[in-house]
Scaffold this active site. Structure first.
Site, PDB file in Angstrom:
ATOM      1  N   GLY A  71      89.183 -20.915 -72.046  1.00 55.51           N
ATOM      2  CA  GLY A  71      90.489 -21.358 -71.544  1.00 55.51           C
ATOM      3  C   GLY A  71      90.559 -21.264 -70.027  1.00 55.51           C
ATOM      4  CB  VAL A  72      93.095 -22.635 -67.719  1.00 55.30           C
ATOM      5  CG1 VAL A  72      93.470 -22.511 -66.256  1.00 55.30           C
ATOM      6  CG2 VAL A  72      92.752 -24.079 -68.056  1.00 55.30           C
ATOM      7  N   GLY A  73      91.732 -19.949 -66.392  1.00 57.48           N
ATOM      8  CA  GLY A  73      92.181 -18.707 -65.802  1.00 57.48           C
ATOM      9  C   GLY A  73      91.061 -17.806 -65.333  1.00 57.48           C
ATOM     10  CB  VAL A  98      90.360 -13.249 -68.127  1.00 55.71           C
ATOM     11  CG1 VAL A  98      89.518 -12.477 -69.125  1.00 55.71           C
ATOM     12  CG2 VAL A  98      91.405 -12.348 -67.506  1.00 55.71           C
ATOM     13  CD  GLU A 152      92.190 -26.678 -73.404  1.00 51.18           C
ATOM     14  OE1 GLU A 152      92.645 -27.364 -74.329  1.00 51.18           O
ATOM     15  OE2 GLU A 152      92.819 -25.748 -72.879  1.00 51.18           O
ATOM     16  CG  ASN A 200     101.194 -21.853 -67.296  1.00 48.73           C
ATOM     17  OD1 ASN A 200     102.008 -22.031 -66.402  1.00 48.73           O
ATOM     18  ND2 ASN A 200     100.083 -21.182 -67.112  1.00 48.73           N
ATOM     19  N   GLY A 249      95.773 -25.795 -75.295  1.00 48.45           N
ATOM     20  CA  GLY A 249      94.782 -26.012 -76.342  1.00 48.45           C
ATOM     21  C   GLY A 249      94.417 -24.752 -77.091  1.00 48.45           C
TER      22      GLY A 249
END
Lengths: 504, 504
Positions: B265-267, B269, B290, B380, B384
């Site tokens: 995922g985004v971010g 971490v 994604e 947010n 996904g």
């Protein structure tokens, strides 16, 4: 007579009594038994095992895996005998439930379509013994299941040993109705080739290495089906709301006249809805479901149901007798599949299934609790509802707007346990009305649910909570210190109704 | 120079200014723009639209659909201009967030892999104008997208009119990296034939009827990427815990040495974890994700990543410059797909993806809140994470064990909002440790999460809550009147820490 049903001659010598077969099961083992929604379950050996434990007083604690729920008395005698340490992935029996809620049985309640993957990936450990009901054993020693397929194909693949319960009471004409397919290993698996509800992609039997069959126990007994509550005025109104909605969507051109393949969960409401469809102008319907109840056969008998794919057939006792006698008339309209296929995200999404499931409670934003009373005590389990609700073209949830004689509102500020998030809930139906939540933001969902689905006795209190929460703000406004106060009030005062109109 | 990029001669005459193109957008319309995780978004026309609204003071309220998040200033100027009535399916900008939490913008936060289905099924109404960034237009008038694909193929298929933002700043060598596939109509859809991360199943462009292209706006600007927080001691420890776990699973034979395709995922971490894998002995890794962040390119550069499939490339500004300059070296290891395919349950389940996503908070039973602070204010959106967590072979969630300088515990008795139920959460990682929850019942999950993941400052209070709840009983024991008290305390007192040791 049973000899005709064992078409592999070598296996005819492996007849055992239930007690002898149960001797393969020892303390600490994992045992997988056939059975899905009380249909096609192994019955004799588990009960012999419970009897042995109670007779000998030996230390005997096993892990029990099934397809889904099994006959009430199977889970009951095992629970009463204290032999179950761990239970997966679904149950619906009151004594087992009590053991689970006391913490005496570790219950892993789980999406029914995923368990096969977990087992084959080795995430749950080895399977020592599988006990699988069959109506016949083929020339090659493969197993022809009875009224459900469940997890049996994966159990047969993984188990060290297999015991077959050959049930001569189940009609031989069940043979040919099953379609057994197990997805290949990952990461280079091929697509599941199923593109139509009536398509066959596998074998009409469960592949088995005959050497693994250590015994065959001959039984002669009915599935232990139970009566379901008949449709009442409320369930009839829910069915009417949904049929009206379907007809509206057909007129708008968003649904075809044949709808999309229908999934219908277990229970009285789902059953009433299917019966309601029988009286509608809709026709040439299809089902892609995990269970077929009486309502599905009402649709067949009304000439409305073209084809049904399922994992099991679960009927009321009287209807079961009629259907089993008339099986040749139904069998060309029916396929029974493993739960991994009936509940597979890939297939459900591809077909565009219309999912219809039951909620215990729904919150004003459309989150659904299907399992936990008061957020704590489990009733049954999530079962297949998540497999279908997440991947459906249209996800419908039913609940009566109140329970406990009106003292509990099924529409609450916040559900005390979440099984299905708002993202997976498109339509909510109570006897009060239907809320179409598609494309709505949480605040819009709240207005629709309060106005259309809540019981009038709770509508003002819900609206007051929502208004106060909106004043505080947020995408999903809550008064966090009061969000579960309705549940706390019910626990303390026996009702969710506020003592005064002022209090929200 | 831009003329070379418009290979269809008829379309060369349709060059418009951003202001002229924005004139196609009127009050009440629905507008779909390209863009996914701030990559490949339409930039000029939305900003011209916002400018017009502020200049003229006209009534202008539109529904804005995107792939996922778009450049900060796009959502910001649109939010500030007050032109957004409804926003789908994801955003990550502070002004837009404020409008949403005030209730001024109706935000339908939604599984990113499902939106294409909703649109094509007509459940969200018609799409008036699509604005799609491109690096080129083919001889046949089809669109070659830039650094993301997002929902653009479905927008192009459905929209009444299309405006192309031809961004000459984006390298032409992006052409050939995309693979555009739209699933067919239901219920008789065929399988999505994707069985390997590096497989191509579609076209390297977005099919378009050229007559729908009403204008081409030439732009010349970077994606508006932002810096991400560098790895700190905590994120590094999380990465170490996870790499240790992977190595343990490989030794146990439950994971291959190449793992399974990774989603991240985004971010910060997620980025740190990928960088951590670069230093591990694991190799020949694949991604099916994604988004690709800097960490994915660290893996490429370390020779650890064989191939990556994604919906977008989202980098820090400096890294973006380097990657775009070196694109020819990366492109044979990369495919960009529509979000419906990158996030499709069918493909994720088939490949056996290992999903790695970030939680805001996790409760003692393993339910995850990814989106709502205090159960109310959205950060947010679910994005996904649900597509991957539900269908993954292994679903991992990360969170630091505390937030707000230790005043908030990320492990709580009950999450204040559920995005992912316990059924979809296999592994939880904090800087304190890793809890492997597979095959555990809720009470076992609680012990593992409290012991391994909670911060020591909160461990006793969590254990006390759990013990008291167990005394009351239940499959998922809670003290319902206290379950959200930690959140209420933080709201009132600015800390979740109990004032005395006695209070739980």
């Amino acid at each position: 007579m049973y000899e005709d049903r064992i078409r592999n001659p070598q296996l005819r010598s492996r007849i055992l009594s239930a007690e002898e077969a149960a001797a393969y099961i020892q303390d600490g083992m994992t045992v997988g038994i056939s059975g899905f929604t009380r249909a096609g379950d192994a019955k004799a050996v588990p009960m012999a095992l419970a009897e042995r434990a109670q007779r000998t007083g030996e230390r005997l604690r096993i892990n029990l895996w099934t397809g889904a729920s099994v006959a009430e008395e199977v889970d009951r005698v095992l629970a009463d005998a204290g032999v179950i340490a761990r239970r997966l992935p679904f149950q619906s029996e009151s004594h087992m439930r009590a053991c689970i809620n006391r913490g005496d049985v570790m219950y892993v309640d789980q999406h029914l379509g995923e368990m096969g993957e977990w087992i084959r990936a080795g995430e749950l450990g080895r399977l020592d013994v599988a006990i699988l009901e069959a109506v016949a054993i083929t020339e090659d020693g493969c197993i022809v299941p009875s009224t459900s397929v469940g997890n049996s194909p994966t159990f047969a693949q993984i188990a060290d040993r297999i015991v077959v319960e050959l049930n001569v009471h189940q009609p031989e004409s069940l043979e040919g109705m099953h379609d057994v397919f197990i997805p290949g290993p990952r990461p280079h698996r091929q697509p599941i080739p199923l593109c139509q509800v009536d398509q066959r992609i596998g074998t009409p039997y469960i592949p088995v290495k005959p050497d693994k069959i250590v015994g065959i126990v001959v039984t002669d007994r009915d599935d232990h089906f139970v009566e379901i509550a008949p449709a009442d005025a409320d369930t009839k109104r829910m069915a009417e709301h949904l049929v009206d909605f379907f007809e509206h969507e057909v007129r708008r051109g968003r649904l075809p006249k044949t709808l999309y393949p229908l999934q219908s969960g277990v229970g009285a409401v789902a059953n009433a809805v299917l019966s309601g469809l029988a009286a509608s102008p809709l026709q040439d319907l299809e089902m892609y479901s995990e269970v077929l109840q009486d309502g599905a056969f009402d649709l067949f008998d009304a000439g409305k149901l073209r084809f049904a794919s399922s994992c099991s057939i679960t009927l009321t006792p009287e209807r079961a007798r009629r259907v089993m006698n008339d099986l040749p008339a139904y069998r060309r309209h029916l396929i029974l599949r493993p739960q991994e296929i009936s509940n597979h995200p890939e297939v459900i999404r591809r077909l565009g299934v219309i999912a219809m499931n039951t909620a215990l409670e729904v919150d004003i934003y459309g989150n659904v609790n299907s399992t936990h009373v008061g957020g704590t005590e489990i009733v049954n389990g999530i079962g297949g509802s998540g497999d279908f609700a997440r991947n459906a073209l249209l996800s419908v949830f039913f609940t009566k707007s109140t329970a406990k004689g009106g003292r509990v509102s099924s529409i609450v500020p916040m559900v005390a346990h979440v099984d299905h998030t708002e993202h997976d809930v498109d339509i909510v139906v109570t006897e009060q009305g239907l809320a179409d939540l598609r494309g709505l933001a949480p605040r819009e969902r709240a207005r629709a649910l309060i106005e259309r689905c809540a019981h009038p006795a709770y509508r003002d209190a819900l609206a007051a909570y929502f208004a106060a929460a909106c004043r505080r703000g947020g995408q999903t406004p809550h008064l966090i210190e009061q969000a579960l106060s309705w549940h706390a009030r019910y626990r303390n005062a026996g009702t969710m109704l506020a003592p005064t109109r002022q209090e929200v």
